[in-house]
Design an enzyme around this catalytic site. Structure first.
Site, short mmCIF file in Angstrom:
data_model
loop_
_atom_site.label_atom_id
_atom_site.label_comp_id
_atom_site.label_asym_id
_atom_site.label_seq_id
_atom_site.Cartn_x
_atom_site.Cartn_y
_atom_site.Cartn_z
CG ASP A 123 4.08 -3.95 2.83
OD1 ASP A 123 5.15 -3.76 2.22
OD2 ASP A 123 3.48 -5.03 2.83
CB ALA A 136 3.36 -5.58 -0.51
CE1 TYR A 137 10.72 -1.49 -0.11
CE2 TYR A 137 11.88 -3.15 1.18
CZ TYR A 137 11.89 -1.98 0.44
OH TYR A 137 13.08 -1.32 0.26
CB SER A 138 9.17 -9.30 1.58
OG SER A 138 9.96 -10.46 1.53
CE LYS A 180 13.22 -2.39 -3.00
NZ LYS A 180 13.76 -1.56 -4.11
#
Length: 270
Positions: A98, A159-161, A164
């Site tokens: 992000d 977004a990363y969470s 992943k």
């Protein structure tokens, strides 16, 4: 020079121009594998792979491509197979983060989606380009670089969470589909390694307890060498899990996988 444990293996590492990806590419080459590094930026990737080849004596080629571009991925894999041979080990390491620590509604829509796409579409495209040949040959391994942020909600890095979490589930689905084929897939989280990416994240500005990169290398190489096959489809964490200390097989069939936790014994979805 004595034979290495990965002599004769062909490894493809995405995000190989810097950070963890570069360290993994170097470690695999040092163990005897011929390595193809893939990243978007050609200049830095070329330099990295040239240095790895010179330092290890193993073949190391640079293949510039965007992992979210289907045509570019297919062309990159075709070149790797043509120059080195069929891929024995795929390491999905490339991914974005992000741009700002903001809630979902305040994030730039396009950048938010690009982050998610890099962690799900990228691995899926590489898997579709590489795994069929592994299944045909009856051997191969896929290592997806996971994250603890994929096991819980991280609102400032949504977004990363999300990306992943999707990647972890993708690996679980892949491993289940591969049962009995001789091909295995792993989620390996590096923990907090001090890299260019983590150094730029305000969340970790004052962090001091970093995961040693060597722990990541050791765990990924153990998977590549076939020493972790009982953990296919499961989440491992570098710096906490060590290849020599893990049981051969998990006791719980759902251990280290994403699951919905029940609210109690009477929960109808338990």
């Amino acid at each position: 020079m004595p034979a290495g444990p990965l002599d004769g293996h062909i490894a493809l590492v995405t995000g190989a121009s810097t950070g963890i990806g570069r360290r993994l590419a170097h470690a695999l080459a040092a163990r005897g594998a011929a390595v193809a590094g893939l990243a978007r930026g050609a200049e830095r990737l070329d330099a990295a792979m040239a240095e790895i080849g010179d330092a290890t004596g193993s073949p190391a080629i640079a293949v510039a491509a965007d992992v979210a571009d289907p045509a570019a991925v297919d062309a990159a894999v075709a070149r790797v197979v043509d120059e080195l041979g069929p891929v024995d080990l795929l390491v999905n390491n490339a991914g974005l983060i992000d741009a700002a620590e903001v809630p979902v509604w305040a994030a730039d829509r396009d950048q938010w989606w690009a982050v998610v796409e890099s962690h799900i579409r990228g691995p899926q495209l590489l898997i579709s380009a590489v795994v069929p040949a592994m299944v045909e040959r009856g051997r191969g391994r896929v290592v997806d670089l996971a994250s603890g942020m994929g096991t819980r909600a991280v609102p400032e890095y949504s977004a990363y969470s999300v990306g992943k979490a999707g990647q972890i589930r993708l690996t679980e689905a892949l491993a289940a589909s591969l049962a009995g084929t001789g091909v295995y897939a792993f989620n390996i989280a590096p923990g907090l390694v001090q890299t260019e990416m983590t150094g730029a994240m305000p969340k970790w500005r004052d962090h001091t307890e970093w995961t040693a990169p060597e722990h990541v290398v050791d765990l990924v190489c153990a998977a590549a060498e076939g020493r972790l096959d009982g953990w296919s489809g499961r989440f491992l964490r570098a710096g906490v899990d060590f290849a020599g200390a893990l049981p051969e097989l998990p006791v719980d069939s759902a251990a280290r996988q994403l699951r919905l936790r029940s609210w109690g014994p009477d929960d109808p979805v338990a």
